[in-house]
Design an enzyme around this catalytic site. Structure first.
Site, PDB file in Angstrom:
ATOM      1  N   HIS A   1     -45.514 -18.323  73.075  1.00  0.00           N
ATOM      2  CA  HIS A   1     -44.115 -18.302  73.524  1.00  0.00           C
ATOM      3  C   HIS A   1     -43.938 -17.318  74.692  1.00  0.00           C
ATOM      4  CE1 HIS A   1     -43.425 -19.299  69.074  1.00  0.00           C
ATOM      5  NE2 HIS A   1     -42.941 -20.351  69.719  1.00  0.00           N
TER       6      HIS A   1
ATOM      7  N   LEU B   1     -41.917 -15.351  67.392  1.00  0.00           N
ATOM      8  CA  LEU B   1     -42.624 -15.507  68.673  1.00  0.00           C
ATOM      9  C   LEU B   1     -44.058 -14.979  68.634  1.00  0.00           C
ATOM     10  CD1 LEU B   1     -39.811 -14.430  71.200  1.00  0.00           C
ATOM     11  CD2 LEU B   1     -40.231 -16.694  70.190  1.00  0.00           C
TER      12      LEU B   1
ATOM     13  N   ARG C   1     -47.186 -20.925  62.497  1.00  0.00           N
ATOM     14  CA  ARG C   1     -47.641 -21.340  61.159  1.00  0.00           C
ATOM     15  C   ARG C   1     -48.973 -20.694  60.767  1.00  0.00           C
ATOM     16  NH1 ARG C   1     -44.870 -26.583  62.516  1.00  0.00           N
ATOM     17  NH2 ARG C   1     -43.248 -26.775  60.923  1.00  0.00           N
TER      18      ARG C   1
ATOM     19  N   SER D   1     -49.985 -20.196  66.842  1.00  0.00           N
ATOM     20  CA  SER D   1     -48.923 -20.967  66.197  1.00  0.00           C
ATOM     21  C   SER D   1     -48.226 -20.048  65.201  1.00  0.00           C
ATOM     22  CB  SER D   1     -49.537 -22.157  65.455  1.00  0.00           C
ATOM     23  OG  SER D   1     -48.616 -22.671  64.514  1.00  0.00           O
TER      24      SER D   1
ATOM     25  N   GLY E   1     -38.495 -19.523  67.026  1.00  0.00           N
ATOM     26  CA  GLY E   1     -38.635 -18.101  66.702  1.00  0.00           C
ATOM     27  C   GLY E   1     -39.996 -17.741  66.145  1.00  0.00           C
TER      28      GLY E   1
ATOM     29  N   GLN F   1     -45.084 -33.821  71.524  1.00  0.00           N
ATOM     30  CA  GLN F   1     -43.692 -33.386  71.706  1.00  0.00           C
ATOM     31  C   GLN F   1     -43.367 -33.263  73.199  1.00  0.00           C
ATOM     32  OE1 GLN F   1     -41.541 -30.193  69.403  1.00  0.00           O
ATOM     33  NE2 GLN F   1     -42.145 -28.905  71.120  1.00  0.00           N
TER      34      GLN F   1
END
Ligand code: PAF
Length: 285
Positions: free
Chosen positions: A28, A24, A178, A176, A22, A144
């Site tokens: 994304h 976004l 973050r 990101s 989430g 990942q």
């Protein structure tokens, strides 16, 4: 969700799946748009997965804005937004886990023990729920992506993993969720990450083959920035095996059909940021 996916499959729809936590951003959105181009139905999941966060990491404060996410997802072409609760995903007696060995020892895996096991387990569950034909992952989280590709290959998940390019801000900083944690001046200084990747790539293009020297120069540059509180790693690795590479001349790229991965993780204040670049060694040597 699984019932919906089963019925979509019966109707011969092709399901594209974009798993997210989430909050976004354009990265994304680019995954949703790519899925929409390739598939007839797109499912987006939003789940902040507790098992991939270590002690003292940002699970509790991970940014959330579900209403905004739903609008963005629908506008970009998602047909379904799957938002399970922690209780639905992990029953009290939950015992299973999925681990991809070796690839998870290095880079982010060595700084975040258990992280990739948490990722693989939740992604395996999400695949079994959403039953996609294709699943889309951003290459910013290159390790990942590689680990999930290996999990899908080794465990015979009947789907294709699609890696999608990193989407960057105007100054090159990788998008990101973050980035939201960064103050104005921290955000400005976050560009040092992509600057170092580009500088390393340019040195290689210019004929430098000793990657240990470039590593040392970049670590010095990163540590010298007053906003960088820690350099976790600045690594040169084989893009398929994640083997460490100290000299381009001495590594056999042809053996694994791979390229050179330049990957980096640093902390700016309390925020951990990662970035990487896959370098086509065939065009250099
Ligand atoms: O990349 C992420 O957002 C997460 O690690 C993922 C793949 C959604 C699993 O929780």
């Amino acid at each position: 969700m699984q019932d919906i996916s089963l019925s979509l499959r019966k109707q011969n729809e092709t399901i594209g799946f974009v798993p997210t936590m989430g909050y976004l951003h354009k990265g994304h959105i680019s995954l949703i748009e790519k899925a929409k181009k390739d598939c007839t139905k797109v499912i987006l999941s939003i789940f902040v997965n507790p098992t991939q966060f270590g002690k003292g990491e940002d699970y509790e404060k991970y940014p959330k804005d579900l209403n905004r996410d739903k609008i963005l997802a629908e506008t970009a072409g998602s047909d379904y937004v799957f938002v399970p609760s922690v209780g639905e995903m992990y029953a009290e007696n939950f015992k299973a886990s999925v681990k991809v060995k070796e690839l998870d020892f290095v880079m982010c895996g060595s700084f975040r023990p258990g992280h990739f096991e948490g990722v693989c387990t939740v992604v395996a569950k999400l695949f079994n729920i959403a039953l996609p034909h294709r699943a889309y992952f951003g290459l910013k989280d290159y390790q990942q992506y590689l680990i999930i590709k290996k999990m899908v290959e080794d465990l015979n998940f009947p789907l294709q993993i699609v890696g999608c390019p990193i989407i960057r801000e105007d100054d090159g900083v990788a998008m990101s969720s973050r980035n939201k944690y960064l103050s104005k001046s921290e955000r400005k200084n976050a560009a040092i990450l992509v600057e170092c990747l580009n500088q390393a790539a340019n040195l290689i293009k210019g004929g430098f083959t000793n990657l240990e020297d470039i590593h040392n120069t970049m670590c010095e540059k990163l540590s010298g920035n007053p906003y960088v509180s820690k350099v976790d790693y600045f690594d040169f690795r084989d893009s398929e095996t994640l083997e460490n590479i100290s000299s381009i001349d001495k590594h056999d790229f042809k053996r694994s059909g791979s390229n050179l991965l330049i990957a980096c993780a640093i902390r700016i204040g309390g925020t951990r940021l990662i970035d990487n670049m896959v370098f086509d060694i065939g065009r250099v040597t």
